[in-house]
Design an enzyme around this catalytic site. Structure first.
Site, PDB file in Angstrom:
ATOM      1  N   ASN A 159       0.881  -1.174   0.000  1.00  0.00           N
ATOM      2  CA  ASN A 159       0.000   0.000   0.000  1.00  0.00           C
ATOM      3  C   ASN A 159       0.915   1.219   0.000  1.00  0.00           C
ATOM      4  O   ASN A 159       1.472   1.574   1.033  1.00  0.00           O
ATOM      5  CB  ASN A 159      -0.898  -0.026   1.241  1.00  0.00           C
ATOM      6  N   LYS A 176       0.207   4.224  -0.261  1.00  0.00           N
ATOM      7  CA  LYS A 176      -0.408   5.431   0.323  1.00  0.00           C
ATOM      8  C   LYS A 176      -0.134   6.618  -0.603  1.00  0.00           C
ATOM      9  O   LYS A 176      -0.040   6.433  -1.812  1.00  0.00           O
ATOM     10  CB  LYS A 176       0.093   5.631   1.763  1.00  0.00           C
ATOM     11  N   HIS A 212      -9.422   1.135   4.811  1.00  0.00           N
ATOM     12  CA  HIS A 212      -8.154   1.365   5.519  1.00  0.00           C
ATOM     13  C   HIS A 212      -8.402   2.321   6.685  1.00  0.00           C
ATOM     14  O   HIS A 212      -9.208   3.248   6.580  1.00  0.00           O
ATOM     15  CB  HIS A 212      -7.110   1.938   4.559  1.00  0.00           C
ATOM     16  N   GLU A 215      -6.816   4.733   7.753  1.00  0.00           N
ATOM     17  CA  GLU A 215      -6.620   6.156   7.450  1.00  0.00           C
ATOM     18  C   GLU A 215      -7.854   6.749   6.784  1.00  0.00           C
ATOM     19  O   GLU A 215      -8.169   7.919   6.966  1.00  0.00           O
ATOM     20  CB  GLU A 215      -5.354   6.328   6.590  1.00  0.00           C
ATOM     21  N   GLU A 217      -5.198  -4.833  10.548  1.00  0.00           N
ATOM     22  CA  GLU A 217      -4.199  -3.793  10.752  1.00  0.00           C
ATOM     23  C   GLU A 217      -4.495  -3.043  12.056  1.00  0.00           C
ATOM     24  O   GLU A 217      -5.341  -2.140  12.067  1.00  0.00           O
ATOM     25  CB  GLU A 217      -4.220  -2.789   9.594  1.00  0.00           C
ATOM     26  N   GLY A 268       2.591   2.527  10.759  1.00  0.00           N
ATOM     27  CA  GLY A 268       3.522   3.644  10.594  1.00  0.00           C
ATOM     28  C   GLY A 268       4.220   4.065  11.870  1.00  0.00           C
ATOM     29  O   GLY A 268       4.864   5.109  11.924  1.00  0.00           O
ATOM     30  N   SER A 270       3.637  -1.862  10.355  1.00  0.00           N
ATOM     31  CA  SER A 270       5.086  -1.902  10.598  1.00  0.00           C
ATOM     32  C   SER A 270       5.715  -3.255  10.286  1.00  0.00           C
ATOM     33  O   SER A 270       6.624  -3.699  10.986  1.00  0.00           O
ATOM     34  CB  SER A 270       5.400  -1.472  12.043  1.00  0.00           C
ATOM     35  N   GLY A 306       3.008  -0.964   4.241  1.00  0.00           N
ATOM     36  CA  GLY A 306       3.045   0.465   3.930  1.00  0.00           C
ATOM     37  C   GLY A 306       4.459   0.893   3.590  1.00  0.00           C
ATOM     38  O   GLY A 306       4.982   0.624   2.509  1.00  0.00           O
ATOM     39  N   GLY A 307       5.116   1.544   4.551  1.00  0.00           N
ATOM     40  CA  GLY A 307       6.431   2.149   4.320  1.00  0.00           C
ATOM     41  C   GLY A 307       7.442   1.239   3.638  1.00  0.00           C
ATOM     42  O   GLY A 307       8.148   1.664   2.706  1.00  0.00           O
TER      43      GLY A 307
HETATM   44  P1  13P Z   1       3.170   0.579   7.632  1.00  0.00           P
HETATM   45  O1  13P Z   1       3.703  -0.705   7.053  1.00  0.00           O
HETATM   46  O2  13P Z   1       3.880   1.798   7.089  1.00  0.00           O
HETATM   47  O3  13P Z   1       3.086   0.536   9.113  1.00  0.00           O
HETATM   48  O4  13P Z   1       1.661   0.723   7.093  1.00  0.00           O
HETATM   49  C1  13P Z   1       0.801  -0.339   7.197  1.00  0.00           C
HETATM   50  C2  13P Z   1      -0.429  -0.033   6.433  1.00  0.00           C
HETATM   51  O5  13P Z   1      -1.206   0.825   6.801  1.00  0.00           O
HETATM   52  C3  13P Z   1      -0.683  -0.797   5.202  1.00  0.00           C
HETATM   53  O6  13P Z   1      -1.955  -0.580   4.723  1.00  0.00           O
END
Ligand code: 13P
Length: 254
Positions: A9, A11, A95, A97, A167, A173, A212, A233-234
């Site tokens: 993802n 983002k 998600h 967010e 999640e 994050g 994470s 994510g990251g």
């Molecule tokens: P991180 O891997 O950056 O913590 O993000 C997870 C996420 O929200 C994937 O959708």
């Protein structure tokens, strides 16, 4: 058994240049991945570029959201038919967010899941508790409510054409990964909730962990019996990190 699945993802990150570099790097490294399904979910505007670069490869792609409506006066929204124009396999829905920053309710997430499936797109349905909810001891209640809202609309067997992503909001994050045991406990709860309604669906549905996930913790998470991969994510923005996580999928495949 369930195939491991690792989805990135992205983002709201990237540029035309970085998308090209990341995907070309991934394409070069995909030869080392044989058991794990790999997908990327870029921002909407880069979907055509991703579709062009990944066509004919084993890398799949999807969106980070989708409208519950088919067409019309919905400024800023993107319809499932538009995702199909660019061969999206997946759409992330719900998600945290989007739930937090855009006020998406459980009912809206359910409608989006149904809309995606109606057009042949596999929703990656995100659920998870906040830190406050975990500390109150209501994690199961929260993820159960979020998932049941979707099941009420699409039906339990429709989860065979969906992916669930657990999640925990406090792990996204933050570098605070759920321990493999903490994640496994919730994954087992989710699978049991589904099994109580339909055992065959529970056996088939892929449940990903997100929050994470990094190259150095992916294998211990994916090695858990009810964790079928990750939503990243990251660490999905760097070729080496993401491919190491995909290899963790291969290494834990049963
Ligand atoms: P991180 O891997 O950056 O913590 O993000 C997870 C996420 O929200 C994937 O959708």
């Amino acid at each position: 058994m369930r195939q491991p699945f690792v989805a990135g993802n992205w983002k709201m990150n990237g540029s035309r240049e970085s998308v090209e570099a990341l995907l070309n790097g991934m394409k070069d490294a995909m030869g080392s991945i044989s058991k794990t399904e790999v997908a990327v979910c870029p921002p909407f505007v880069y979907i055509p570029q991703v579709a062009q670069i990944c066509a004919g490869t084993s890398i799949k792609w999807g969106s980070q959201d989708v409208s519950s409506e088919k067409a019309g006066a919905y400024t800023g929204e993107t319809a499932t038919s538009m995702l199909n124009d660019f061969d999206c396999t997946y759409a992330i829905v719900g998600h945290s967010e989007r739930r937090t920053l855009h006020g998406e309710s459980d009912e809206m997430v359910a409608k989006k899941s149904a809309a995606a499936q109606a057009d042949g797109i596999i929703p990656i349905i995100c659920i998870g508790e906040t830190l406050e909810e975990r500390e109150k001891g209501i994690t199961e209640e929260v993820v159960g409510r979020q998932l049941n809202a979707v099941i009420d609309v699409i039906g339990v067997q429709a989860l065979q054409k969906a992916v669930i992503a657990y999640e925990p909001v406090w792990a996204i994050g933050t570098g605070m990964t759920a321990s493999p045991e903490q994640a496994q406990d919730v994954h087992a709860y989710i699978r049991k909730l589904i099994a109580d309604k339909d055992a065959a669906t529970a056996e088939k549905v892929q449940i990903l962990y997100g929050g994470s996930v990094k190259a150095d913790n992916a294998e211990s998470l994916f090695g858990m019996p009810d964790i079928d991969g990750g939503l990243i994510g990251g660490a999905s923005l760097k070729v080496e990190d993401f491919m190491a996580i995909c290899r963790a999928g291969d290494n834990t495949a049963v």
